[in-house]
Design a protein around this motif. Structure first.
Motif, PDB file in Angstrom:
ATOM      1  N   ARG A 193       0.826  -1.215   0.000  1.00  0.00           N
ATOM      2  CA  ARG A 193       0.000   0.000   0.000  1.00  0.00           C
ATOM      3  C   ARG A 193       0.858   1.263   0.000  1.00  0.00           C
ATOM      4  O   ARG A 193       1.585   1.540   0.941  1.00  0.00           O
TER       5      ARG A 193
ATOM      6  N   TRP B 272       1.680   5.386   0.036  1.00  0.00           N
ATOM      7  CA  TRP B 272       1.211   6.548   0.788  1.00  0.00           C
ATOM      8  C   TRP B 272       0.053   7.228   0.061  1.00  0.00           C
ATOM      9  O   TRP B 272       0.097   7.443  -1.147  1.00  0.00           O
TER      10      TRP B 272
ATOM     11  N   TRP C 125       3.043   2.201   5.448  1.00  0.00           N
ATOM     12  CA  TRP C 125       2.890   2.932   4.188  1.00  0.00           C
ATOM     13  C   TRP C 125       4.165   2.788   3.382  1.00  0.00           C
ATOM     14  O   TRP C 125       5.256   2.993   3.904  1.00  0.00           O
TER      15      TRP C 125
ATOM     16  N   HIS D 123       6.503   6.440   2.304  1.00  0.00           N
ATOM     17  CA  HIS D 123       6.336   7.379   3.413  1.00  0.00           C
ATOM     18  C   HIS D 123       7.147   6.857   4.586  1.00  0.00           C
ATOM     19  O   HIS D 123       6.641   6.102   5.391  1.00  0.00           O
TER      20      HIS D 123
END
Length: 699
Positions: A70, A72, A486, A489
């Protein structure tokens, strides 16, 4: 018969040079100051989105690995991943990625386009001299230079807004429906990119359009349909076409045309007052707080982020007064402007109201401020008041009005009082002095944010050092999660390709079962773990020492391991306590007078983990984290703990381990996270006598 050669007008050539210089400057800043991108991790969202568009994708399909992949600011929905931002800025970056394999070309093109369009607006509203000065003023603004050099949506959206303004004013001036259609399409595309920003920019033009339509209907009625009505309807239709496309995009991604992706990501992150929330951060955004925050933002814009600071703002205010006087007071005794277009002046003046007023209702202007009274802290210190980027347009044009009018008046006065030769010399001196003063003032303003951003670049350069020499062909790299689960990030330089099938696939280092799921999905790749010693913080001067170590999966019916640790100052170590722990259950023993090295034997099988010198075992149920600690104890109670955390998985008759384990050396505590990460290739990073060797093989 030779035809006369039409030479381009001097102002056009000068404006082209200004646009070219803007492009070159932005490209240099983007490559030299932001080689690893900036501290605003939204850049990775747009770049990944651009790569997705080149693959014909509006969303990523990660399935069960969505948590590991996944990015950011992406929404996760049943294995789908889609960005919270609209794809328009990303599409602009995708063009140069496809043509040049370098998205920074788009940054340069946008900078040149904005300068050229500001020149066009200044020329249309006043004259070409004003246009040239306005273009230079816009291009030299610190906000334009810094924010335009990173992959954020503000400068690209302004480009679309400016294109709309130029086409709208040309349509009004020439009564040309083609410009009206182009204006509608431009502002519609800007709406698709950033709806709220586009509405605030378009508001003064919409007000003029409504006034024009109303006046035409009062004067002529509906039959035949008045030309202004026809033209503005075409603009509205063009804009509404992209509004419809925006709603269709929403419906495709979120399932509802009225649910924007950014709302799906954070429902309380939009304009308005009351409780505002983005992930774990929330605030009660009251009108009082909004006015206070926006007051600071506007003050920092005028003093730090506009060309020459307060000197430039003073010129803009004088230029606005001159333009109003030129429109309503005639030219007698006033500054010599060749003309002033009332519609354009009203629209530019309107922007000075709609953009600040509309931003009061958006809590992002509070978020760019860390502490409101410190302009050298928070995102505003790095990128400026980004939500007010469009204000550069009217400020630059009105500042140019004051400069051109003042120069014209000065020229008249000097030539009236001196010989032509003396006047030219005097004017040359004044021009050089003025440019030097403005240049020095502006350079000081630009230098401060560039230095702050350069400090982050140095931090990223050290953090990414292992990747500079690494060559990936078919690899999986597990990444740490200092800010939560994330990707990008903070490590936005390490991005996956849209199909999760590039030479390197980056996965978050998470729980054991999730790490093994990644391994199972990529069984034939080489594995690596990226880690670092130190604590990752948003502060630019807090650096980490990185390492990139190869991993393998050890497996067998039984795995036998040995861990050997060094004992610093062995004469003062009275014992070593060994513990093996799995999910809250532990076993252990003590070693008296361990000497210079302490060796610990241990093993894994389908029934659990055990120490060779201790009774019993610790059960391993499926995928677990097996933690082995060796704590050296001194007479005064101070300790040094060697800690290894191995990701293992046991099934009916086999056991697997991702190897080597994560290792750390912790003084005084038994767990110290990345602060104590063991760096086997950097012995100078640890105190004398510290060594940490571990082996594991099928028994």
């Amino acid at each position: 018969m030779d035809l006369p050669v039409r030479r381009p007008k001097r102002e056009h050539v000068t404006a082209a040079v200004v646009a070219l210089m803007a492009a070159v400057t932005v490209f240099v800043v983007a490559t030299e100051v932001f080689p690893y991108h900036s501290n605003n991790h939204d850049e990775a969202v747009y770049l990944l989105q651009a790569a997705m568009l080149l693959e014909g994708q509006l969303q990523l399909h990660a399935g069960e690995l969505a948590g590991a992949f996944r990015p950011w600011f992406f929404v996760e929905d049943g294995g789908r991943l889609y960005p919270k931002y609209a794809p328009v800025p990303a599409a602009m970056y995708a063009v140069s990625m496809a043509l040049f394999e370098e998205p920074r070309v788009t940054l340069a093109a946008v900078a040149a386009g904005n300068a050229a369009l500001v020149y066009a607006l200044g020329s249309m509203a006043f004259d070409r001299r004003v246009g040239v000065v306005a273009a230079a003023t816009f291009a030299a603004a610190p906000l334009s230079l810094v924010t335009g050099s990173v992959f954020l949506p503000y400068a690209p959206t302004t480009l679309l807004n400016l294109l709309f303004a130029v086409c709208y004013l040309q349509g009004v001036r020439r009564r040309d429906s083609r410009y009206a259609v182009a204006a509608g399409l431009s502002i519609g595309l800007a709406f698709f990119a950033r709806p709220y920003t586009a509405v605030l920019f378009a508001a003064p033009f919409i007000a003029h359009a409504l006034w024009s339509v109303g006046r035409a209907l009062r004067q002529q009625g509906l039959r035949p349909l008045p030309e202004p009505v026809r033209r503005h309807v075409l603009t509205a239709v063009g804009g509404l076409a992209f509004v419809g496309l925006t709603l269709a995009y929403n419906a495709y991604l979120t399932g509802s045309p009225l649910l924007f992706p950014f709302e799906a990501f954070a429902p309380m992150d939009g304009p308005g007052f009351g409780r505002r929330r983005l992930l774990e951060y929330s605030v009660e955004y009251t009108p009082e707080l909004a006015l206070r925050a926006n007051g600071y933002v506007l003050w920092y814009l005028t003093t730090r982020w506009f060309t020459a600071g307060l000197l430039g703002i003073a010129c803009a205010l004088c230029g606005l007064a001159i333009a109003v006087r030129r429109l309503f007071g005639g030219t007698d005794g006033g500054p010599p402007l060749s003309r002033a277009d009332g519609v354009a002046v009203a629209a530019f003046a309107g922007l000075l109201a709609t953009v600040p007023a509309g931003n009061v209702a958006f809590w992002g202007n509070r978020n760019v401020l860390a502490t409101m009274d410190d302009p050298a802290d928070g995102l505003i210190s790095l990128f400026g008041p980004v939500y007010h980027f469009d204000l550069l347009v009217p400020l630059s044009i009105f500042a140019a009005v004051a400069v051109v009018a003042g120069w014209s008046r000065l020229r008249e006065l000097v030539f009236d009082r001196a010989s032509p030769r003396g006047a030219r010399v005097a004017l040359a001196i004044v021009l050089v002095a003025g440019l030097a003063l403005a240049g020095v003032a502006n350079a000081a303003l630009v230098d401060a944010p560039l230095e702050r951003n350069a400090a982050y670049t140095e931090k990223y350069e050290r953090a990414y050092e292992p990747f500079e020499t690494a060559v990936f062909d078919d690899a999986v790299v597990f990444l740490p999660t200092p800010y939560g689960e994330w990707q990008n990030h903070p490590f936005q330089y390490l991005r996956n390709e849209p199909g999760f099938d590039g030479p390197a696939v980056y996965a978050l280092d998470r729980e054991p079962a999730e790490d093994f799921a990644v391994v199972d999905a990529y069984p034939d790749r080489e594995y690596h773990r990226y880690a670092y010693r130190g604590e990752w913080t948003p502060e630019p001067d807090r650096h980490v020492v990185p390492k990139l170590e190869p991993l393998s999966v050890r497996e067998g019916e039984r795995l036998a391991g040995e861990t050997v640790v060094g004992v610093p100052d062995p004469e003062n170590v009275v014992r070593a306590h060994v513990e093996l722990r799995v999910d809250g259950e532990a076993t252990g023993y003590s070693i008296d007078d361990p000497g210079e090295r302490a060796a610990v034997g241990w093993s894994l099988d389908e029934s659990g983990a055990r120490l060779n010198e201790a009774e019993g075992s610790v059960p391993v149920d499926g995928a677990e984290e097996v933690v082995l600690t060796v704590t050296l104890v001194q007479p005064d109670g101070s300790t040094l703990t060697y800690r290894q955390e191995a990701t293992v998985r046991a099934d009916d008759d086999r056991v697997q381990a991702i190897w080597p384990p994560e290792r750390s050396v912790c003084p005084l505590v038994t767990q110290c996270g990345s602060q104590g990460t063991y760096l086997p290739d950097r012995p100078d990073a640890h105190r004398d006598g510290v060594s940490f060797e571990t082996r594991l093989a099928a028994a």
